[in-house]
Design a protein around this motif. Structure first.
Motif, PDB file in Angstrom:
ATOM      1  N   GLU A 529      -0.224   9.385  -4.581  1.00 62.07           N
ATOM      2  CA  GLU A 529      -1.086   8.406  -3.907  1.00 62.07           C
ATOM      3  C   GLU A 529      -0.918   7.024  -4.516  1.00 62.07           C
ATOM      4  OE1 GLU A 529      -5.038   9.826  -4.456  1.00 62.07           O
ATOM      5  OE2 GLU A 529      -4.884  11.450  -2.996  1.00 62.07           O
ATOM      6  N   LEU A 530      -0.939   6.968  -5.839  1.00 63.34           N
ATOM      7  CA  LEU A 530      -0.846   5.695  -6.548  1.00 63.34           C
ATOM      8  C   LEU A 530       0.511   5.024  -6.319  1.00 63.34           C
ATOM      9  CD1 LEU A 530      -2.520   6.950  -9.839  1.00 63.34           C
ATOM     10  CD2 LEU A 530      -3.459   5.164  -8.343  1.00 63.34           C
ATOM     11  N   ILE A 531       1.581   5.817  -6.362  1.00 58.42           N
ATOM     12  CA  ILE A 531       2.932   5.275  -6.178  1.00 58.42           C
ATOM     13  C   ILE A 531       3.116   4.773  -4.747  1.00 58.42           C
ATOM     14  CG2 ILE A 531       5.383   5.857  -6.158  1.00 58.42           C
ATOM     15  CD1 ILE A 531       4.663   7.940  -8.402  1.00 58.42           C
ATOM     16  N   LYS A 532       2.667   5.565  -3.781  1.00 52.05           N
ATOM     17  CA  LYS A 532       2.784   5.150  -2.377  1.00 52.05           C
ATOM     18  C   LYS A 532       2.040   3.843  -2.132  1.00 52.05           C
ATOM     19  CE  LYS A 532       3.456   9.484   0.143  1.00 52.05           C
ATOM     20  NZ  LYS A 532       2.883  10.361   1.176  1.00 52.05           N
ATOM     21  N   SER A 533       0.842   3.755  -2.691  1.00 52.44           N
ATOM     22  CA  SER A 533       0.041   2.544  -2.523  1.00 52.44           C
ATOM     23  C   SER A 533       0.721   1.333  -3.160  1.00 52.44           C
ATOM     24  CB  SER A 533      -1.343   2.763  -3.134  1.00 52.44           C
ATOM     25  OG  SER A 533      -2.102   1.579  -3.113  1.00 52.44           O
ATOM     26  N   ALA A 534       1.272   1.532  -4.364  1.00 53.77           N
ATOM     27  CA  ALA A 534       1.897   0.418  -5.094  1.00 53.77           C
ATOM     28  C   ALA A 534       3.123  -0.124  -4.379  1.00 53.77           C
ATOM     29  CB  ALA A 534       2.270   0.875  -6.503  1.00 53.77           C
ATOM     30  N   HIS A 535       3.849   0.751  -3.681  1.00 50.31           N
ATOM     31  CA  HIS A 535       5.121   0.338  -3.072  1.00 50.31           C
ATOM     32  C   HIS A 535       5.074   0.283  -1.540  1.00 50.31           C
ATOM     33  CE1 HIS A 535       7.297   0.430  -6.896  1.00 50.31           C
ATOM     34  NE2 HIS A 535       6.574   1.499  -7.173  1.00 50.31           N
ATOM     35  N   GLY A 536       3.894   0.547  -0.991  1.00 53.51           N
ATOM     36  CA  GLY A 536       3.756   0.471   0.460  1.00 53.51           C
ATOM     37  C   GLY A 536       4.602   1.467   1.208  1.00 53.51           C
ATOM     38  N   VAL A 537       4.771   2.664   0.619  1.00 51.98           N
ATOM     39  CA  VAL A 537       5.570   3.696   1.280  1.00 51.98           C
ATOM     40  C   VAL A 537       4.696   4.886   1.690  1.00 51.98           C
ATOM     41  CG1 VAL A 537       7.656   3.022   0.062  1.00 51.98           C
ATOM     42  CG2 VAL A 537       6.212   4.814  -0.911  1.00 51.98           C
TER      43      VAL A 537
END
Length: 537
Positions: A529-537
């Motif tokens: 969740e955190l990674i997707k949010s940070a990179h808009g993916v």
């Protein structure tokens, strides 16, 4: 995910063809590199690969999970000491009468979830609230995590819509047709005033604890590893590459940013680069090892091995925690069958009502399991074991490097029973264990107690030191928090380093109440969740 394949055979064929093509044309650059295909890494890789535009490389030091000892629940002990086990050993410990105890850990697709006893234990409400307080982020608290559990579970047990989910990737069900050893343990608990529940998760893990038939990850008599539930269904996608027998040796940097990893594949050194992030999910031993050998960790420890310090983080390898237990064994009056891998019932209870979570963790195994040292006391041919475990031991260990190279073994100073409070808790645990096993409920099933039997204080302490074994729940060696010993922040980013996160049991600030597979899945879900949010993916 929607499965476009008509059968498991069709999916398996598509996976084989796609991964063969991916391996034949390995890229030098991926968007994300996930290191470790265990209970957290499998989740992270699968969730990131949901976006077909995102290219993910999942690296696993072990090999295939296509083995009978992985697939068949009852065969899990056959994996210990094989190529599917890292075979870690703790250093000799004076508090265990000089013993070195095995610290087995999965080295295979699925990690521990491919060689464990498949118990799904969510952790206690207070564990998650503790994580939130340490991290300063309510997204880690029990109410938030409960929403994750509801979203990912496919629960096949008594209805509990407040706490359980349907239709998620994680099939969970109570042990099917449990053996008398398990059902009578619940009857024995009730006779001692300990409540019993439909499930060891849910309400039981919001209060003082209790006893219940285990929730297991077994369907149609076969193991369900986290890898098989999350990653495998996506391996037919062109944007996901899963590389086995790939040993991550070092992180690659550009100044303070991690840009890739150095990996030993087939005996040869290779480098893979990550355009966005590298995620370490190597477990509580190998994650700190790669950090330290890459220059991230305690300055003195790194300098001792001639490793250039990139980021001084004194908490790397510290705060080592594990569930320790002591086997009590009873002899059956008649031989009994072993069901569902042998672990069908569990008990969590508080020795002191003032504690914020149960400190007793009793795991039942339907065959006799003595330590090598206590086996000399006489092991029945047919019997069962109740492991009296410490859910929140106060002893703390540490991990140190033996050298700077990838094949230099880690030094594991577990320091088991080094805190005197743990011996007091162990004595209380065994008292409760013996009361359960010797309760009237077991009258027809049990011939008698084989060990420890009635011992004086000195004899019982010797039994405990000779009998201590691990539940294989090593954790907390790169903890999440805000103090000087913390390694990652609330978003699982490594302090002082860009492009690097950790997602595995090492980020726990304290070990969760119960088996650690389910919390590791949640850690993987939070990381994704955190990674997707940070990179808009």
């Amino acid at each position: 995910m929607n499965n476009p394949y008509h059968s498991e055979h069709d999916l398996a064929d598509a996976v084989r063809r796609n991964q063969a093509a991916r391996h034949a044309s390995l890229r030098s650059h991926y968007d994300f590199i996930v290191c470790g295909a265990g209970s957290s890494g499998s989740v992270v890789a699968a969730r990131l690969a949901e976006n077909p535009e995102v290219h993910v490389l999942l690296l696993e030091a072990g090999g295939s999970d296509e083995a009978a000892s992985v697939i068949e629940p009852a065969q899990w002990p056959l994996n210990l000491g094989t190529e599917r086990d890292w075979g870690f050993m703790a250093e000799p410990n004076a508090h265990l009468n000089g013993r070195s105890i095995p610290m087995n850990m999965g080295k295979v697709l699925g990690g521990g979830s491919s060689i464990n006893v498949m118990v799904w234990a969510r952790g206690h409400r207070s564990d998650w609230n503790h994580f939130a307080a340490e991290a300063g982020d309510e997204a880690w608290n029990y109410e938030s995590v409960l929403q994750i559990y509801r979203r990912i579970e496919d629960w096949h047990g008594p209805a509990d819509p407040e706490r359980r989910g349907k239709g998620g990737p994680v099939y969970v069900a109570p042990a099917r047709d449990p053996q008398p050893t398990a059902t009578l343990m619940l009857e024995a608990a009730r006779s001692l005033g300990i409540p019993t529940f439909d499930s060891p998760n849910g309400a039981m893990m919001e209060g003082d604890g209790g006893a219940a038939i285990n929730d297991l990850r077994i369907r149609d008599g076969k193991r369900l590893s986290v890898f098989r539930s999350y990653t495998y269904p996506r391996m037919a996608q062109e944007n996901l590459t899963v590389l086995t027998d790939a040993l991550v040796s070092k992180l690659v940097f550009e100044e303070s940013t991690v840009t890739g990893v150095e990996v030993i594949v087939g005996g040869r050194k290779r480098q893979f680069n990550a355009a966005k992030e590298v995620i370490l999910s190597l477990g509580a031993v190998n994650t700190p090892k790669v950090l330290m050998q890459s220059g991230i960790g305690p300055e003195k420890e790194l300098q001792r091995h001639g490793i250039s310090v990139r980021q001084h983080l004194p908490g790397v390898g510290q705060n080592h925690q594990d569930h320790v237990s002591f086997g009590c064994i009873w002899e059956y009056a008649e031989p009994q069958q072993v069901g569902n891998g042998g672990s069908e019932a569990t008990l969590y209870w508080k020795s002191d009502p003032g504690l914020d979570a149960p400190d007793m963790l009793h795991c039942q195994v339907e065959f006799p399991v003595p330590s090598a040292e206590n086996a000399a006391r006489g092991v029945p041919e047919h019997g069962w074991t109740m492991f009296a475990g410490l859910a929140h031991p106060k002893s703390r260990g540490e991990l140190l490097l033996s050298g700077p190279e990838v094949n230099d073994a880690m030094i594991i100073r577990a320091n088991t029973l080094s805190d005197p409070d743990d011996m007091r808790a162990a004595l209380a645990n065994i008292d409760l264990c013996r009361a359960l096993g010797n309760a009237g409920a077991f009258g027809r099933l049990v011939k008698g107690e084989s060990m420890p039997g009635k011992l004086n204080r000195e004899e019982m302490e010797a039994y405990i030191r000779d009998g201590a074994v691990t539940y294989w729940h090593q954790s907390c060696t790169a903890k999440m928090g805000r103090d000087a010993m913390s390694v990652v922040d609330a978003k699982l980013r490594v302090y002082g380093v860009k492009g690097l996160r950790i997602a595995d049991a090492s980020i726990m600030s304290r070990i969760t109440t119960g088996n650690t597979m389910a919390p590791c899945v949640v850690i993987g879900e939070r990381a994704a969740e955190l990674i997707k949010s940070a990179h808009g993916v």
